[in-house]
Design a protein around this motif. Structure first.
Motif, mmCIF file in Angstrom:
data_model
loop_
_atom_site.group_PDB
_atom_site.id
_atom_site.type_symbol
_atom_site.label_atom_id
_atom_site.label_comp_id
_atom_site.label_asym_id
_atom_site.label_seq_id
_atom_site.Cartn_x
_atom_site.Cartn_y
_atom_site.Cartn_z
ATOM 1 N N THR A 193 20.768 15.775 -19.139
ATOM 2 C CA THR A 193 20.238 16.857 -18.301
ATOM 3 C C THR A 193 18.733 16.990 -18.471
ATOM 4 O O THR A 193 18.033 17.382 -17.537
ATOM 5 N N LYS A 195 29.539 26.309 -11.402
ATOM 6 C CA LYS A 195 29.746 24.888 -11.658
ATOM 7 C C LYS A 195 28.468 24.245 -12.181
ATOM 8 O O LYS A 195 27.360 24.670 -11.864
ATOM 9 N N ASP A 196 28.663 23.190 -12.967
ATOM 10 C CA ASP A 196 27.522 22.515 -13.580
ATOM 11 C C ASP A 196 26.549 21.974 -12.543
ATOM 12 O O ASP A 196 25.324 22.109 -12.696
ATOM 13 N N ASP A 197 27.067 21.354 -11.491
ATOM 14 C CA ASP A 197 26.171 20.781 -10.485
ATOM 15 C C ASP A 197 25.397 21.877 -9.752
ATOM 16 O O ASP A 197 24.237 21.689 -9.362
ATOM 17 N N ARG A 200 30.114 27.652 -20.605
ATOM 18 C CA ARG A 200 29.167 26.850 -21.373
ATOM 19 C C ARG A 200 28.391 25.969 -20.386
ATOM 20 O O ARG A 200 28.804 24.858 -20.055
ATOM 21 N N LEU A 201 27.287 26.474 -19.935
ATOM 22 C CA LEU A 201 26.528 25.827 -18.877
ATOM 23 C C LEU A 201 25.753 24.625 -19.417
ATOM 24 O O LEU A 201 25.464 24.540 -20.615
ATOM 25 N N PRO A 202 25.386 23.702 -18.538
ATOM 26 C CA PRO A 202 24.664 22.504 -18.998
ATOM 27 C C PRO A 202 23.266 22.803 -19.513
ATOM 28 O O PRO A 202 22.696 21.993 -20.240
ATOM 29 N N VAL A 240 24.367 24.668 -11.179
ATOM 30 C CA VAL A 240 23.304 25.054 -12.110
ATOM 31 C C VAL A 240 22.165 24.053 -12.069
ATOM 32 O O VAL A 240 20.981 24.433 -12.037
ATOM 33 N N MET A 241 22.483 22.770 -12.045
ATOM 34 C CA MET A 241 21.429 21.754 -12.053
ATOM 35 C C MET A 241 20.636 21.768 -10.750
ATOM 36 O O MET A 241 19.412 21.557 -10.753
ATOM 37 N N THR A 265 34.194 27.088 -19.235
ATOM 38 C CA THR A 265 33.556 27.317 -17.938
ATOM 39 C C THR A 265 32.254 28.093 -18.079
ATOM 40 O O THR A 265 31.392 28.020 -17.201
#
Length: 690
Positions: free
Chosen positions: A282, A207-209, A124-126, A211-212, A122
Motif C-alpha cells: 500500500t 472496503k479496502d479498495d 482493520r483498514l489498509p 479506502v485506497m 472488516t
C-alpha cells in the motif's frame, strides 16, 4: 518491595479460583447443595472480579488453555451434575431442557466470537490516518468492546443470570428459576450477537479498495511535497516527535508517513497529516504522488522498503548528534543525502569511513533548538540550578555510554552536599532497559534526591500556584490529547482525528509555554526535582539550569546552543586527554571522573564566570557543532528541502524524457519486424518455417 508483594497475591488469587472449582467438583459429586451454591457463586464472582479489575492475572491460565470459556462451562456443568444428583427434579422432563439451553448459550458465545473476529477484520483498514478528513469514507464508531474484543468479559457477564437461575433451582428444586435464568442469558447472547452482526452490513463497512481510492484522491488534492518517514518500537516515538515543530514550518506541504499502527497515537499533537502504511504494497501508492522527498530521523528495518521508491529522494536527519558511533551508522550511505547540524558531523563521517561521501552531506543546523535561551551570566538567585541528564546504557555494553552506573551516585552526592545547589535530575527514559545495574542505580539516585528534599525547608508556593498548574494542565491536555472511549478502535479514532482545521501548532506552543511557566512556579526554588515524565521537555529544563552535567550524547550538542557551562562524566576509562580528543563535543566543558571530586570547582566556575576557562571555547564549539547563526537554521533547512526537491523533479523529468524517446524507437522496431516477417506468430507452421 511492591513487586515482592504482587507475586504472592497473583498466585493466591489464581489458587483461590482453582480451589473454588475443585471444591465445586466435590460438592457436586457428594452432593452438598449449600457448598455447591457457595462455590459456584464464589467462583463466578472471583472470575468476574479478575476479568474486570486485574485480567493480567488470568494470563497464566490462558496460556494453559484454561481461559474463561472452559472455566464457565465447567461451573455450569457441575451445577447440572448437582441437579442430577438431588431429589425433586425430573432428569428428562426438567433437567434435559436446562442442559440443552446451557449448551445453546455456550454455542452462541462461540458464534458471537466468530462474528467479533469478522467485525474486527472488516474494521482493520489498509491504512490508518490522522489529521485528514475521512468524512467521505462514512466511517462509523466501534461496537461495544465487551462484544468485539473481550470474550471472557462477555461470557462471564452474560452468564450471571444463568448461574443465578440454576442455583435458585438447586435450592428450591423448581426448574422454572433455571429456565428463566438460562433463557435470559441466551437472550442476551443472541441479542448481542445480532447487534454485533449489524457492523457487517454494507452501510457500516468500508472496503479496502474504497479506502485506497479515497487516499489516492486525497493525495492528488493535497499534493504533498515533503514527508517525514518513521518506523520504530513503542519507546522510540520521541525520535520523530522532536522534528514535529520543524516539519510544521517546512515550506511546502508536509506529511508524516508511519509503518506501525500503534505509532499513529504515539506521535505528539500536530497539524501535519499522518498516514500509516502497515504493508509495503500500500505504501507504493506514494510512487505516483506528488511527494518528492522524505526525511528520516532514524534508521529502521523497514526503511529499506521505502528507499525502493525511485521517484522520491531521501535525506537522513537523525534524531540527535553526538560523538558516539551510532551517529555515523554505515546505513546512512543508503540515503541520497545526510543532513547534519554543522562541520563537526561532516568531519565525523569522514573519520568514520562508513561510505558516506562528503558531497552528500548537507549542513542545516538544528532548527528545533530555537526555544533554548542563551547564556545570561552567573546565577542571579540564591541557588545554582544544575541539570544532571545522563543518557542510557546503549546496546553495545560500553561502560562509557552512561555515567549512571559508575559515577551517577557520586555526582549527585557531591551536588546535594552543596547547600546552594538545586538539582534537576532527568534520566534517559530507556535507563535500565539493557543493564539492570543502571536501573538500580537510577532508583538509588532518585531516593537520594527525595531524602535530600526532606532535609530542606522553606516557603512553598501557595494554593494559587497549584491551581494555576492544574488549569494549565487541563488546557494543554485539550490541545495535545484526544480522549477516546474505551471501545474506540483505529477506525473510530480516524473518524475523531480528522482534519484539524489548522492553527493547532500555535495553540499548542502557547499552551506549552504557559504550562511550563506554571510548572516551575509550582515548586519552591530550593526543592530538587526528579523529572521522568515527558513534560517538562528537556529544552524547558535547559532554560531553568545554569549548568549541565551529562554524558557523551546529543544532549551536550543541543545544550551548547545556549553557550552555558557544562561538564561530561568520563566513565570510559580513557585518560582525559584521549577522552577530549576522541569526543570533540566535550572539548569545551569540564571532565568529571567517576569519583566526581571535580564538582566543587565546577560549581565555583559557574558562580564566578571569571574562573570559567571555557567561555570562548564554547562559542567556538557551538558554531563547529551547530553551524553559523546566520542565516537561521530553519532557513538553511528549508533551502536544503527545496534543493533536494529540485533534484527529485530533475530526475523525474529525465525519466519521462527517456520514456518518451524509448516508445517511438520501440514502435519503429516493431513496424520493421512486421514488414520483414510475413508470418503468423500464432501459427506453428509459420513459426517453424521462419
Amino acid at each position: 518491595m511492591p513487586f515482592a508483594g504482587l507475586v504472592p497475591r497473583r498466585f493466591i488469587q489464581l489458587a483461590a479460583l482453582l480451589a473454588l472449582l475443585t471444591a465445586q467438583v466435590v460438592a457436586a459429586l457428594l452432593p452438598n447443595v449449600p457448598a455447591l451454591v457457595a462455590t459456584a457463586a464464589g467462583g463466578l464472582a472471583l472470575d468476574l472480579y479478575l476479568q474486570y479489575r486485574n485480567s493480567a492475572q488470568l494470563a497464566l491460565l490462558s496460556k494453559l488453555h484454561f481461559d474463561a470459556a472452559p472455566r464457565q462451562l465447567l461451573r455450569d456443568m457441575l451445577v447440572l451434575v448437582g441437579l442430577l444428583r438431588i431429589d425433586g427434579i425430573d432428569p428428562l422432563r426438567e433437567q434435559a431442557p436446562l442442559l440443552v439451553a446451557v449448551c445453546l448459550f455456550h454455542a452462541l458465545h462461540f458464534a458471537c466470537q466468530a462474528v467479533a473476529v469478522a467485525v474486527r477484520r472488516t474494521r482493520r483498514l489498509p491504512v490508518v490516518t490522522r489529521n485528514i478528513d475521512t468524512s467521505a469514507l462514512h466511517l462509523t464508531p466501534a461496537p461495544p468492546r465487551v462484544l468485539v474484543r473481550r470474550p471472557g468479559h462477555r461470557l462471564l457477564t452474560f452468564s450471571v443470570p444463568a448461574t443465578i437461575g440454576l442455583l435458585a433451582t438447586l435450592i428450591t428444586t423448581n426448574s422454572l428459576w433455571g429456565a428463566i435464568g438460562v433463557g435470559t442469558a441466551v437472550t442476551l447472547m443472541l441479542g448481542g450477537t445480532a447487534y454485533l452482526a449489524t457492523w457487517m452490513l454494507p452501510r457500516k463497512r468500508v472496503k479496502d479498495d474504497q479506502v485506497m481510492r479515497w487516499l489516492e484522491k486525497w493525495l492528488a488534492e493535497y499534493k504533498p511535497t515533503v514527508a517525514m518517514y518513521f518506523s520504530g518500537g513503542t519507546t522510540s516515538a520521541y525520535q520523530a516527535n522532536m522534528w514535529l515543530s520543524t516539519l510544521s514550518q517546512v515550506e511546502g506541504r508536509p506529511l508524516i508517513v508511519l509503518r506501525e499502527r500503534f505509532m499513529v497515537q504515539k506521535i505528539d499533537a500536530t497539524d501535519v497529516p499522518i498516514i500509516c502504511f502497515p504493508k509495503v504494497s500500500t505504501m507504493f501508492l506514494l510512487e505516483d504522488s506528488s511527494l518528492r522527498m522524505m526525511l528520516h530521523p532514524a534508521n529502521a528495518a523497514k526503511t529499506s522498503q521505502v528507499l525502493r521508491i525511485p521517484t522520491i529522494k531521501h535525506a537522513f536527519i537523525n534524531h540527535g548528534e553526538s560523538d558516539k558511533l551510532s551517529s555515523c551508522n554505515p546505513y546512512a550511505k543508503a540515503y541520497d543525502e545526510v543532513w547534519v547540524a554543522g562541520p563537526a558531523a561532516r568531519e565525523r563521517y569522514a573519520q568514520a569511513e562508513v561510505g558516506v561521501e562528503d558531497k552528500d552531506i548537507v549542513e542545516v543546523g538544528r532548527p528545533q533548538l530555537a526555544p533554548i535561551q542563551p547564556y545570561s551570566g552567573a546565577p542571579a538567585g540564591r541557588y545554582t540550578t544544575v541539570l544532571y541528564a545522563p543518557t542510557w546504557e546503549g546496546w553495545d555494553g560500553n561502560p562509557g555510554n552512561t555515567s549512571v552506573v559508575l559515577a551517577g551516585e557520586n555526582i549527585v552526592r557531591e551536588l546535594l552536599a552543596d547547600e546552594g545547589v538545586r538539582l534537576l535530575y532527568k534520566p534517559h527514559p530507556m535507563t535500565g532497559s539493557v543493564d539492570p545495574r543502571a536501573g538500580a542505580a537510577n532508583q538509588r539516585i532518585m531516593a537520594m534526591i527525595r531524602e535530600a528534599n526532606t532535609k530542606r525547608s522553606g516557603a512553598r508556593p501557595g494554593a494559587q500556584d497549584a491551581a494555576e498548574l492544574a488549569r494549565r494542565t487541563v488546557e494543554l491536555d485539550k490541545c495535545t490529547s484526544t480522549h477516546f472511549r474505551q471501545s474506540a478502535d483505529e477506525v473510530e479514532r480516524m473518524l475523531l482525528q480528522g482534519a484539524t482545521g489548522g492553527g493547532r501548532e500555535a495553540l499548542i506552543t502557547e499552551a506549552t509555554v504557559a504550562w511550563e511557566r506554571a510548572y516551575w512556579a509550582s515548586f519552591p526554588e530550593w526543592e530538587h526535582q526528579v523529572i521522568t515524565d515527558a513534560r517538562p521537555a528537556i529544552f524547558s529544563c535547559f532554560n531553568q539550569a545554569d549548568l549541565l552535567i551529562s554524558d557523551v550524547s546529543s544532549v551536550v550538542s543541543d545544550w551548547l546552543s545556549s553557550e552555558k557551562p557544562y561538564a561530561v562524566a568520563n566513565t570510559s576509562g580513557m585518560p582525559e586527554a584521549a577522552f577530549r580528543t576522541g569526543f570533540p563535543t566535550v572539548s569545551a566543558g569540564a571532565i568529571l571522573t567517576p569519583t566526581a571530586e571535580g564538582v566543587p570547582a565546577l560549581l565555583e566556575s559557574v558562580r564566578r564566570p571569571e574562573k570559567d576557562r571555557f567561555t570562548a571555547a564554547r562559542a567556538e564549539l557551538k558554531e563547529h557543532l551547530l553551524g553559523p547563526s546566520d542565516p537561521p537554521s530553519l532557513t538553511r533547512f528549508n533551502a536544503a528541502v527545496a534543493a533536494l526537491c529540485r533534484k527529485a523533479d530533475e530526475r523525474r523529468a529525465r525519466m519521462e524524457e527517456r520514456l518518451l524517446t524509448a516508445i517511438p524507437a520501440q514502435r519503429g522496431a516493431a513496424d520493421e519486424v512486421s514488414e520483414d516477417t510475413d508470418t503468423d506468430p500464432f501459427d506453428p507452421e509459420s513459426a517453424t518455417s521462419a
